[in-house]
Motif scaffolding. Structure first.
Motif, mmCIF file in Angstrom:
data_model
loop_
_atom_site.group_PDB
_atom_site.id
_atom_site.type_symbol
_atom_site.label_atom_id
_atom_site.label_comp_id
_atom_site.label_asym_id
_atom_site.label_seq_id
_atom_site.Cartn_x
_atom_site.Cartn_y
_atom_site.Cartn_z
ATOM 1 N N VAL A 21 10.196 9.071 -7.479
ATOM 2 C CA VAL A 21 9.763 7.424 -6.937
ATOM 3 C C VAL A 21 8.565 7.703 -6.200
ATOM 4 O O VAL A 21 8.700 8.467 -5.140
ATOM 5 N N HIS A 22 7.429 6.912 -6.273
ATOM 6 C CA HIS A 22 6.197 6.995 -5.601
ATOM 7 C C HIS A 22 6.290 5.718 -4.923
ATOM 8 O O HIS A 22 6.545 4.545 -5.608
ATOM 9 N N PRO A 23 5.943 5.344 -3.608
ATOM 10 C CA PRO A 23 5.969 4.151 -3.056
ATOM 11 C C PRO A 23 4.839 3.197 -3.544
ATOM 12 O O PRO A 23 5.149 1.963 -3.409
ATOM 13 N N GLU A 24 3.968 3.462 -4.367
ATOM 14 C CA GLU A 24 2.967 2.565 -4.843
ATOM 15 C C GLU A 24 3.180 2.485 -6.525
ATOM 16 O O GLU A 24 3.123 1.424 -6.935
ATOM 17 N N TYR A 25 3.309 3.624 -7.198
ATOM 18 C CA TYR A 25 3.527 3.544 -8.321
ATOM 19 C C TYR A 25 4.814 3.271 -8.870
ATOM 20 O O TYR A 25 5.044 3.150 -10.137
ATOM 21 N N GLU A 47 2.237 8.489 -18.962
ATOM 22 C CA GLU A 47 2.698 7.377 -17.671
ATOM 23 C C GLU A 47 1.812 7.063 -16.656
ATOM 24 O O GLU A 47 0.828 8.170 -16.441
ATOM 25 N N PRO A 48 1.542 6.134 -16.271
ATOM 26 C CA PRO A 48 0.556 5.742 -15.282
ATOM 27 C C PRO A 48 0.919 6.302 -13.498
ATOM 28 O O PRO A 48 1.073 5.460 -12.836
ATOM 29 N N PHE A 49 1.094 7.444 -13.649
ATOM 30 C CA PHE A 49 1.528 8.351 -12.509
ATOM 31 C C PHE A 49 0.358 9.039 -11.935
ATOM 32 O O PHE A 49 0.129 10.246 -12.876
ATOM 33 N N THR A 50 -0.459 8.735 -11.020
ATOM 34 C CA THR A 50 -1.553 9.501 -10.587
ATOM 35 C C THR A 50 -1.640 9.738 -9.334
ATOM 36 O O THR A 50 -2.589 9.223 -8.290
ATOM 37 N N PRO A 51 -0.676 10.367 -8.625
ATOM 38 C CA PRO A 51 -0.712 10.457 -7.033
ATOM 39 C C PRO A 51 -1.662 11.498 -6.551
ATOM 40 O O PRO A 51 -2.107 12.182 -7.622
#
Length: 92
Positions: A21-25, A47-51
């Protein structure tokens, strides 16, 4: 440690499903590639996961008979196939 390998902990190959879990994504389910005493590597495909390096996420292993603890982690490495996450011990 030899050469360019600066890892402090020995990696162990391990495939497990984890919820990240990412606060923005938001919330994602990824597979792990390896784990160590210092962290875990998660495989990210399309997935649109680009931290960014240094961002915080929470991680929880999925598929266990009882809920696993939710762990605070920090993004410390990005590769073509995923992210290295380090256990965040600041809150201890």
């Amino acid at each position: 440690m030899s050469g360019n390998d600066r890892r402090e902990h020995i990696r162990t190959a391990m495939t497990a499903k984890v919820k990240v879990v990412h606060p923005e994504y938001g919330e994602f389910t990824f597979s792990t590639r390896d784990i160590s005493d210092g962290g875990v590597f998660v495989i990210v495909e399309s997935e649109p996961f680009t931290p960014q390096i240094g961002e915080h996420v929470t991680v929880q292993v999925q598929g266990l008979p009882v809920p696993a603890p939710v762990l605070d982690m920090v993004v410390v490495r990005k590769t073509n196939d995923g992210y290295g996450l380090q256990f965040d011990h600041e809150g201890e």
